[in-house]
Design a protein around this motif. Structure first.
Motif, mmCIF file in Angstrom:
data_model
loop_
_atom_site.group_PDB
_atom_site.id
_atom_site.type_symbol
_atom_site.label_atom_id
_atom_site.label_comp_id
_atom_site.label_asym_id
_atom_site.label_seq_id
_atom_site.Cartn_x
_atom_site.Cartn_y
_atom_site.Cartn_z
ATOM 1 N N GLU A 1 0.875 -1.168 0.000
ATOM 2 C CA GLU A 1 0.000 0.000 0.000
ATOM 3 C C GLU A 1 0.916 1.223 0.000
ATOM 4 O O GLU A 1 1.747 1.378 0.902
ATOM 5 C CB GLU A 1 -0.893 0.049 1.248
ATOM 6 C CG GLU A 1 -1.677 -1.208 1.545
ATOM 7 C CD GLU A 1 -2.807 -1.439 0.566
ATOM 8 O OE1 GLU A 1 -3.353 -0.442 0.030
ATOM 9 O OE2 GLU A 1 -3.148 -2.616 0.319
ATOM 10 N N TYR A 2 0.782 2.056 -1.012
ATOM 11 C CA TYR A 2 1.510 3.325 -1.059
ATOM 12 C C TYR A 2 0.491 4.456 -1.118
ATOM 13 O O TYR A 2 -0.439 4.418 -1.937
ATOM 14 C CB TYR A 2 2.421 3.400 -2.283
ATOM 15 C CG TYR A 2 2.975 4.802 -2.529
ATOM 16 C CD1 TYR A 2 4.121 5.238 -1.873
ATOM 17 C CD2 TYR A 2 2.336 5.688 -3.396
ATOM 18 C CE1 TYR A 2 4.614 6.524 -2.076
ATOM 19 C CE2 TYR A 2 2.820 6.970 -3.611
ATOM 20 C CZ TYR A 2 3.959 7.374 -2.946
ATOM 21 O OH TYR A 2 4.440 8.656 -3.142
ATOM 22 N N TRP A 3 0.663 5.444 -0.260
ATOM 23 C CA TRP A 3 -0.163 6.645 -0.309
ATOM 24 C C TRP A 3 0.741 7.852 -0.482
ATOM 25 O O TRP A 3 1.718 8.015 0.248
ATOM 26 C CB TRP A 3 -0.987 6.803 0.959
ATOM 27 C CG TRP A 3 -2.200 5.917 1.030
ATOM 28 C CD1 TRP A 3 -2.276 4.669 1.572
ATOM 29 C CD2 TRP A 3 -3.507 6.230 0.537
ATOM 30 N NE1 TRP A 3 -3.545 4.171 1.442
ATOM 31 C CE2 TRP A 3 -4.326 5.110 0.816
ATOM 32 C CE3 TRP A 3 -4.060 7.334 -0.110
ATOM 33 C CZ2 TRP A 3 -5.677 5.078 0.464
ATOM 34 C CZ3 TRP A 3 -5.408 7.298 -0.456
ATOM 35 C CH2 TRP A 3 -6.201 6.181 -0.172
ATOM 36 N N GLY A 4 0.401 8.678 -1.453
ATOM 37 C CA GLY A 4 1.062 9.959 -1.628
ATOM 38 C C GLY A 4 0.085 11.074 -1.302
ATOM 39 O O GLY A 4 -1.061 11.072 -1.764
ATOM 40 N N ILE A 5 0.514 12.015 -0.483
ATOM 41 C CA ILE A 5 -0.325 13.142 -0.061
ATOM 42 C C ILE A 5 0.355 14.425 -0.532
ATOM 43 O O ILE A 5 1.556 14.619 -0.284
ATOM 44 C CB ILE A 5 -0.495 13.172 1.465
ATOM 45 C CG1 ILE A 5 -1.096 11.864 1.973
ATOM 46 C CG2 ILE A 5 -1.355 14.362 1.893
ATOM 47 C CD1 ILE A 5 -0.960 11.671 3.474
ATOM 48 N N THR A 6 -0.389 15.288 -1.227
ATOM 49 C CA THR A 6 0.170 16.547 -1.701
ATOM 50 C C THR A 6 -0.657 17.715 -1.176
ATOM 51 O O THR A 6 -1.891 17.667 -1.153
ATOM 52 C CB THR A 6 0.208 16.602 -3.237
ATOM 53 O OG1 THR A 6 -1.113 16.460 -3.763
ATOM 54 C CG2 THR A 6 1.096 15.482 -3.791
#
Length: 331
Positions: A48-53
């Motif tokens: 699981e990879y989450w990127g938050i911008t």
């Protein structure tokens, strides 16, 4: 290229562990049951990879098990100063990790020394929490009603295949705390992107991935593009999302860029998409443990361009912040 749209639940694997041919295709939600991807076969990869911008920061968090190791990461970038906070525990053999058997079917957990990640499904979306020295993350990746995600099964063979869910333009809210200073995520300007993966991979593989989320021309825009790893499989992970509606791009895209001059705008075109990516920061990762090695350039910047829908509508977009990357893994 013709791709089949999946509309009902289906198992990724047959009882003997091989790829289920009925699972090959794409869907607008995580319909594929990956329970058959367990540990111990030697080639299984689960993550699981989450990127938050946000306008001021970027956060990346990874919980993964690649059978023989748990590879974890928490990374934060201050966009103005380019200061970073970074933790990358690798646990051999794999331990300290919990991953659900299928997407959204349970929590994901990672535990290492002075390092924690917790991913939990809620009625309103997904709660993303992480902690390491100097960094605390508590964010909700909201899941608006009717929001569509790209789910794709990529078949290399009956024994090598990948199921990916790429979910872009999820509105994000919450708090990022850095060295004791709390930063609230600005509403309407903060976004979360998911890369959910389950599969059995070739040992040596290269890929491109690009994603972007934002508002442009009165619309919420999500850019989702990939390449190289899907070539010749009959599947792609390409899509364009407008106000939560997913337009599937069933074509391999043309990527033009030069990592030796990574600040030069990248071009990604094909299947109705004419996009330019203008990078401002390159997150460089290099590992070489002999048999296991990896090289990643994940560049962050803005997407702009035009997408032509199947009905001929022209959707122009600009200032959609996200990333484009090149990865080479021997794993």
């Amino acid at each position: 290229m013709s791709e089949r749209e999946l509309t009902t639940d289906v198992s990724l694997t047959l009882p003997n562990g091989r790829l289920n041919p009925d699972a090959v295709g794409w869907a607008r939600s995580p319909l594929v049951d990956t329970t058959g991807i367990g540990r111990g076969r030697g080639r299984n990869k689960r993550w699981e990879y989450w990127g938050i911008t946000t306008p001021t920061h970027v956060v990346g968090m990874t919980v993964s098990s690649i059978d023989y190791a748990a590879v974890l990461e928490l990374w934060v970038l201050d966009r103005a100063t380019e200061r970073t906070w970074h933790g990358t525990p690798t646990l051999i053999p794999a331990r300290g990790v919990v991953l659900p058997a299928r997407a959204e079917a349970g929590p994901s957990r990672a535990r290492a020394k002075d390092f924690e990640i917790d991913i939990d499904e809620l009625p309103e979306g997904t709660r993303l929490r992480a902690r390491m020295p100097g960094v605390t993350v508590d964010v909700i990746a909201e899941l608006p009603a009717g929001h569509e995600r790209l789910a794709v099964v990529v078949p290399w063979s009956s024994t090598r295949f990948q199921y990916t869910v790429k979910d872009v333009a999820r509105p994000a809210s919450g708090i990022l705390t850095l060295d004791g200073v709390a930063h609230a995520l600005p509403a309407g300007e903060s976004w979360a992107v998911l890369d959910h993966g389950r599969g059995r991979w070739p040992y040596d593989i290269r890929w491109n991935w690009g994603a972007g989320s934002g508002r442009s021309g009165g619309h919420t825009i999500g850019v989702q593009v990939g390449g190289r790893w899907t070539a010749g499989t009959g599947s792609t992970e390409n899509a364009f999302v407008v106000d939560g509606h997913l337009h599937k791009i069933s074509a391999e895209l043309d990527w033009q860029y030069d990592l030796a001059q990574w600040r030069t705008p990248w071009r990604v075109t094909g299947g109705g998409l004419d996009a330019t990516f203008t990078p401002v920061y390159d997150k460089v990762t290099r590992t070489n443990l002999g048999v296991v090695a990896g090289s990643t350039d994940q560049c962050f910047g803005d997407w702009s361009g035009v997408f032509s829908t199947a009905d001929g509508e022209q959707i122009a977009f600009d200032g959609i912040f996200g990333w484009a990357e090149e990865v080479h893994n021997r794993w």
